[in-house]
Write a protein that holds these residues in place. Structure first.
Motif, PDB file in Angstrom:
ATOM      1  N   PRO A   6     -39.482  43.783  16.356  1.00 28.20           N
ATOM      2  CA  PRO A   6     -38.711  42.542  16.417  1.00 28.20           C
ATOM      3  C   PRO A   6     -37.264  42.373  16.312  1.00 28.20           C
ATOM      4  N   LEU A  12     -41.214  37.655  14.012  1.00 29.54           N
ATOM      5  CA  LEU A  12     -42.027  38.029  12.799  1.00 29.54           C
ATOM      6  C   LEU A  12     -43.362  37.102  12.876  1.00 29.54           C
ATOM      7  N   TRP A  16     -48.045  39.733  14.509  1.00 29.19           N
ATOM      8  CA  TRP A  16     -47.175  40.973  14.342  1.00 29.19           C
ATOM      9  C   TRP A  16     -47.308  41.461  12.873  1.00 29.19           C
ATOM     10  N   LEU A  17     -47.228  40.457  11.908  1.00 29.83           N
ATOM     11  CA  LEU A  17     -47.283  40.843  10.437  1.00 29.83           C
ATOM     12  C   LEU A  17     -48.632  41.285   9.949  1.00 29.83           C
ATOM     13  N   TRP A  30     -39.772  31.041   7.179  1.00 33.16           N
ATOM     14  CA  TRP A  30     -38.727  31.937   6.874  1.00 33.16           C
ATOM     15  C   TRP A  30     -37.473  31.172   6.622  1.00 33.16           C
ATOM     16  N   ALA A  58     -37.387  40.438   4.942  1.00 33.37           N
ATOM     17  CA  ALA A  58     -37.443  41.029   6.007  1.00 33.37           C
ATOM     18  C   ALA A  58     -36.114  41.461   6.194  1.00 33.37           C
ATOM     19  N   VAL A 109     -36.815  46.617  11.652  1.00 36.17           N
ATOM     20  CA  VAL A 109     -37.242  45.848  10.594  1.00 36.17           C
ATOM     21  C   VAL A 109     -37.815  46.515   9.557  1.00 36.17           C
ATOM     22  N   LEU A 111     -39.862  45.497   5.874  1.00 34.34           N
ATOM     23  CA  LEU A 111     -40.380  44.554   5.057  1.00 34.34           C
ATOM     24  C   LEU A 111     -40.555  45.008   3.629  1.00 34.34           C
TER      25      LEU A 111
END
Length: 346
Positions: A6, A12, A16-17, A30, A58, A109, A111
């Motif tokens: 991403p 996000l 995808w998460l 977010w 993120a 990215v 997390l």
């Protein structure tokens, strides 16, 4: 080959998460947090399966494409730090739940564990001696476990400054000092301008000096990159690992104390804080490095302050707070160089 990485928070998505975390995420929202100069951070609020964290942070590349291309190697360094180095050191960092970077390193990215209610340090406000003690103790957890570890030189993405690099540094840093002085005309003292120019004259020799002691160097270990837990823990977590390299570890200590505290406060407490760091270092088995040597290296390392400040100003996105921060760091670190006699050690 990496799957799609991403490039912004809108990508996000729950889908995808879910793939990244290996658990179903049903919704995400977010908000932007922090004041990063070369990247962007977003606090994610998640809902989903029981093992899905309620919140994550993120960390992603800059929103500016030009900045992304310029900082691609720095992004790679941070991602690989979390992947490869974190398990081998004791410095406190956020837990990394997922990491990925594009093949050209221009998008990434991370997390990361949300460290709230820990609060980000404030480079402008400075810190208390108690906060400084916690910060330097945590710093020893980066340096101690791999102090003079020759296997560090086998890690291809970790840079070591060579003689050729030092020569290039002079070519880059001297014009950067000129630009810095011009940008802040009327806001720098003549004394600090003189110190900056004297640092520029010696930076190449300084960069390759004292090679007998080496290890991991954060490179930008300052208050804005530290998270302080509320009392009674008072623990410190370090973030922003894009400038990690191999060098003289104590430069991190000099940089932190030289930029985090006003000169009078630093002068009153730095001996005790260097001793706190040294004591923590010996706890990791660094037993052939006495306190006096540590103090002399601390004096020597003070040039890290203007080096990182001036170059950071050159590559960072200009902001009003950023300008005030760079000026405060310059004033504090130049005072440390003069008071410690750092230039006389080169």
């Amino acid at each position: 080959m990496n799957a799609h990485v991403p490039s912004g928070p809108d990508e996000l998505t729950p889908e995808w998460l879910s793939r990244a975390l290996g658990a179903e995420v049903t919704s995400v929202s977010w908000e932007r947090v922090g004041s990063g100069q070369i990247g962007a951070c977003y606090r994610l609020t998640l809902k989903g399966e029981e093992k899905v964290p309620a919140r994550l942070v993120a960390k992603m590349a800059s929103e500016d494409p030009t900045t992304r291309a310029f900082l691609a190697s720095a992004y790679r360094t941070e991602v690989l730090f979390y992947r490869d180095v974190v398990p081998t050191v004791a410095v406190r960092t956020p837990r990394c739940h997922y990491q990925a970077i594009a093949d050209d390193n221009s998008a990434f990215v991370l997390l990361l564990e949300d460290m709230a209610p820990a609060e980000q340090g404030d480079q402008l406000a400075g810190c208390t001696p108690q906060q400084a003690a916690a910060a330097v103790t945590n710093l020893a957890g980066l340096h101690g476990p791999r102090w003079c570890d020759k296997t560090l030189t086998e890690i291809p993405w970790l840079s070591v400054v060579t003689e050729d690099d030092a020569a290039v540094l002079t070519e880059v840093f001297a014009p950067a000092v000129d630009a810095f002085v011009q940008r802040f005309t009327g806001r720098l003292s003549d004394e600090d301008i003189d110190t900056l120019r004297r640092v520029a004259d010696r930076i190449a020799a300084w960069a390759v000096a004292r090679p007998e002691r080496f290890g991991l160097v954060h490179g930008d270990y300052r208050l804005d990159n530290l998270l302080f837990a509320p009392p009674p823990q008072q623990t410190v977590t370090a973030v922003d690992w894009q400038t990690l390299s191999i060098g003289h570890p104590v430069r991190d200590l000099s940089f932190f104390l030289g930029t985090a505290m006003d000169p009078a406060e630093r002068s009153a407490h730095e001996r005790a804080l260097v001793e706190t760091y040294h004591t923590a270092l010996t706890g990791y088995g660094v037993d052939d490095y006495d306190l006096q040597s540590c103090w002399e290296d601390y004096r020597f390392g003070a040039l890290q302050g203007p080096l990182i400040t001036v170059l950071g100003c050159a590559v960072g996105t200009p902001t009003e707070r950023g300008d005030r921060m760079f000026l405060a760091m310059t004033r504090r670190s130049c005072a440390a160089i003069r008071e410690l006699g750092s230039l006389e050690l080169i």
